[in-house]
Design a protein around this motif. Structure first.
Motif, PDB file in Angstrom:
ATOM      1  N   SER A 156      -3.963  -5.277   8.441  1.00  0.00           N
ATOM      2  CA  SER A 156      -2.319  -5.571   8.424  1.00  0.00           C
ATOM      3  C   SER A 156      -2.210  -6.141  10.093  1.00  0.00           C
ATOM      4  O   SER A 156      -1.695  -5.637  11.033  1.00  0.00           O
ATOM      5  CB  SER A 156      -1.946  -4.098   8.484  1.00  0.00           C
ATOM      6  OG  SER A 156      -1.254  -3.730   8.771  1.00  0.00           O
ATOM      7  N   GLU A 213      -0.170   3.804   9.998  1.00  0.00           N
ATOM      8  CA  GLU A 213      -1.432   4.170   8.902  1.00  0.00           C
ATOM      9  C   GLU A 213      -0.640   3.815   7.732  1.00  0.00           C
ATOM     10  O   GLU A 213       0.403   2.866   7.113  1.00  0.00           O
ATOM     11  CB  GLU A 213      -0.211   5.636   8.237  1.00  0.00           C
ATOM     12  CG  GLU A 213       0.569   5.684   8.037  1.00  0.00           C
ATOM     13  CD  GLU A 213       1.841   6.245   9.432  1.00  0.00           C
ATOM     14  OE1 GLU A 213       2.894   7.039   9.165  1.00  0.00           O
ATOM     15  OE2 GLU A 213       1.607   5.971  10.577  1.00  0.00           O
ATOM     16  N   SER A 214      -1.553   3.225   6.576  1.00  0.00           N
ATOM     17  CA  SER A 214      -1.500   2.148   5.270  1.00  0.00           C
ATOM     18  C   SER A 214      -0.802   3.105   4.403  1.00  0.00           C
ATOM     19  O   SER A 214      -0.426   2.477   3.337  1.00  0.00           O
ATOM     20  CB  SER A 214      -2.681   1.653   4.837  1.00  0.00           C
ATOM     21  OG  SER A 214      -3.429   2.766   4.646  1.00  0.00           O
ATOM     22  N   ASN A 261       0.770   2.242  -0.542  1.00  0.00           N
ATOM     23  CA  ASN A 261      -0.647   1.906  -0.009  1.00  0.00           C
ATOM     24  C   ASN A 261      -0.061   0.567  -0.065  1.00  0.00           C
ATOM     25  O   ASN A 261      -0.958   0.173  -0.759  1.00  0.00           O
ATOM     26  CB  ASN A 261      -1.709   2.560  -0.869  1.00  0.00           C
ATOM     27  CG  ASN A 261      -3.053   2.725  -0.212  1.00  0.00           C
ATOM     28  OD1 ASN A 261      -3.204   1.806   0.638  1.00  0.00           O
ATOM     29  ND2 ASN A 261      -3.568   2.720  -0.008  1.00  0.00           N
ATOM     30  N   LYS A 262      -0.673   0.284   1.412  1.00  0.00           N
ATOM     31  CA  LYS A 262      -0.895  -1.315   1.722  1.00  0.00           C
ATOM     32  C   LYS A 262      -1.601  -1.441   1.737  1.00  0.00           C
ATOM     33  O   LYS A 262      -1.993  -3.266   1.940  1.00  0.00           O
ATOM     34  CB  LYS A 262       0.364  -1.436   3.509  1.00  0.00           C
ATOM     35  CG  LYS A 262       0.836  -2.163   3.495  1.00  0.00           C
ATOM     36  CD  LYS A 262       1.565  -3.126   5.029  1.00  0.00           C
ATOM     37  CE  LYS A 262       2.515  -3.643   5.526  1.00  0.00           C
ATOM     38  NZ  LYS A 262       3.010  -3.974   6.401  1.00  0.00           N
ATOM     39  N   LYS A 263      -2.548  -1.352   1.712  1.00  0.00           N
ATOM     40  CA  LYS A 263      -3.929  -1.251   1.450  1.00  0.00           C
ATOM     41  C   LYS A 263      -4.608  -2.083   0.295  1.00  0.00           C
ATOM     42  O   LYS A 263      -4.667  -2.932  -0.159  1.00  0.00           O
ATOM     43  CB  LYS A 263      -5.243  -0.973   1.997  1.00  0.00           C
ATOM     44  CG  LYS A 263      -5.340  -0.117   3.446  1.00  0.00           C
ATOM     45  CD  LYS A 263      -6.119  -0.167   4.206  1.00  0.00           C
ATOM     46  CE  LYS A 263      -6.502   0.233   5.619  1.00  0.00           C
ATOM     47  NZ  LYS A 263      -7.765   1.285   6.130  1.00  0.00           N
ATOM     48  N   TYR A 280       8.430  -0.029   1.092  1.00  0.00           N
ATOM     49  CA  TYR A 280       7.433  -0.034   2.250  1.00  0.00           C
ATOM     50  C   TYR A 280       7.852   0.054   3.160  1.00  0.00           C
ATOM     51  O   TYR A 280       7.723   0.707   3.930  1.00  0.00           O
ATOM     52  CB  TYR A 280       5.786  -0.440   2.562  1.00  0.00           C
ATOM     53  CG  TYR A 280       5.185  -0.512   3.278  1.00  0.00           C
ATOM     54  CD1 TYR A 280       4.058   0.652   3.380  1.00  0.00           C
ATOM     55  CD2 TYR A 280       5.049  -0.976   4.664  1.00  0.00           C
ATOM     56  CE1 TYR A 280       3.088   0.877   4.281  1.00  0.00           C
ATOM     57  CE2 TYR A 280       4.299  -0.364   5.780  1.00  0.00           C
ATOM     58  CZ  TYR A 280       3.616   0.289   5.228  1.00  0.00           C
ATOM     59  OH  TYR A 280       2.785   1.270   6.092  1.00  0.00           O
TER      60      TYR A 280
END
Length: 226
Positions: free
Chosen positions: A72, A125-126, A136-138, A160
């Protein structure tokens, strides 16, 4: 100290950037191709990557996708081309900004500073959640109750950012800078198109929030009141 990764197969470009960034107080790590860059990132956490497009073994677009998938951190793409198709491919790969060679090192420095400020303001936080909607960014997944939705990259990043900053009004220009990058030279109305598509995709599945149009200003994500 802020760590910057520079990836370029031109040793002169590497040295030029290293000198200027070192003078600005950054710790610089250098790689001549994408594979070497990924090896560095595995061993040494970096805060930002500057990536050349044309490189052996793994081009800058592919490397950007890998960085975006694993880490990230912001990415700036460097290219000798100024074609809109190349810019489009770069932003689709996930770059945050785009700089065409030849460039002024001073311009690269203030773009780096701007991106670092931008990322510092974003939540670490992801995983974000509003009601039953989780993003969920991951994994780049949106989950609503037990349903998983995969969005196109820019729609995901736009959602997001809005979910990370609920109840705040953003202009189209601000959203362009946050999601498409400072060098985007397309029509700002592309924000309207992406907002429209997000609404259409999400409306059948959730009323946890609404993306509202603020007439004459831009957009705001408002969570449902209990």
């Amino acid at each position: 100290m802020t760590n910057i990764l520079i990836v370029d197969d031109d040793i002169h470009i590497l040295n030029l950037i290293r000198i200027h960034l070192s003078e600005q107080g950054y710790q610089v790590f250098q790689a001549k191709d994408g594979m070497a860059a990924l090896e560095i990132l595995q061993k040494q956490p970096c805060d930002l990557a500057v990536v050349d497009v044309m490189m052996p073994f793994m081009d800058g677009f592919t490397l950007t996708k890998e960085i975006r998938r694993r880490y990230s951190i912001p990415v700036i793409l460097l290219t000798a081309k100024n074609q809109i198709e190349d810019k489009e491919q770069g932003f689709e790969a996930g770059t945050d900004d785009y700089l065409v060679k030849p460039f002024e090192p001073k311009e690269l420095c203030f773009r780096i500073k701007a991106l670092l400020r931008r990322y510092d303001k974003q939540p670490q936080e992801s995983l974000l959640q509003i009601g039953n909607t989780r993003i969920n960014k991951k994994s780049y997944e949106v989950t609503i109750a037990d349903r998983t939705i995969l969005l196109p990259l820019k729609e995901f990043e736009l959602l997001y950012f809005l979910m990370a900053n609920p109840m705040r009004v953003f202009t189209r220009d601000h959203l362009i800078q946050q999601v498409w990058g400072f060098d985007y030279d397309g029509d700002v109305r592309t924000v309207d198109v992406h907002i429209k598509r997000l609404r259409e995709r999400l409306l059948p599945y959730t009323d946890d929030f609404q993306i509202k149009t603020v007439r004459g200003v831009g957009y705001s994500l408002e969570a449902k009141r209990e």
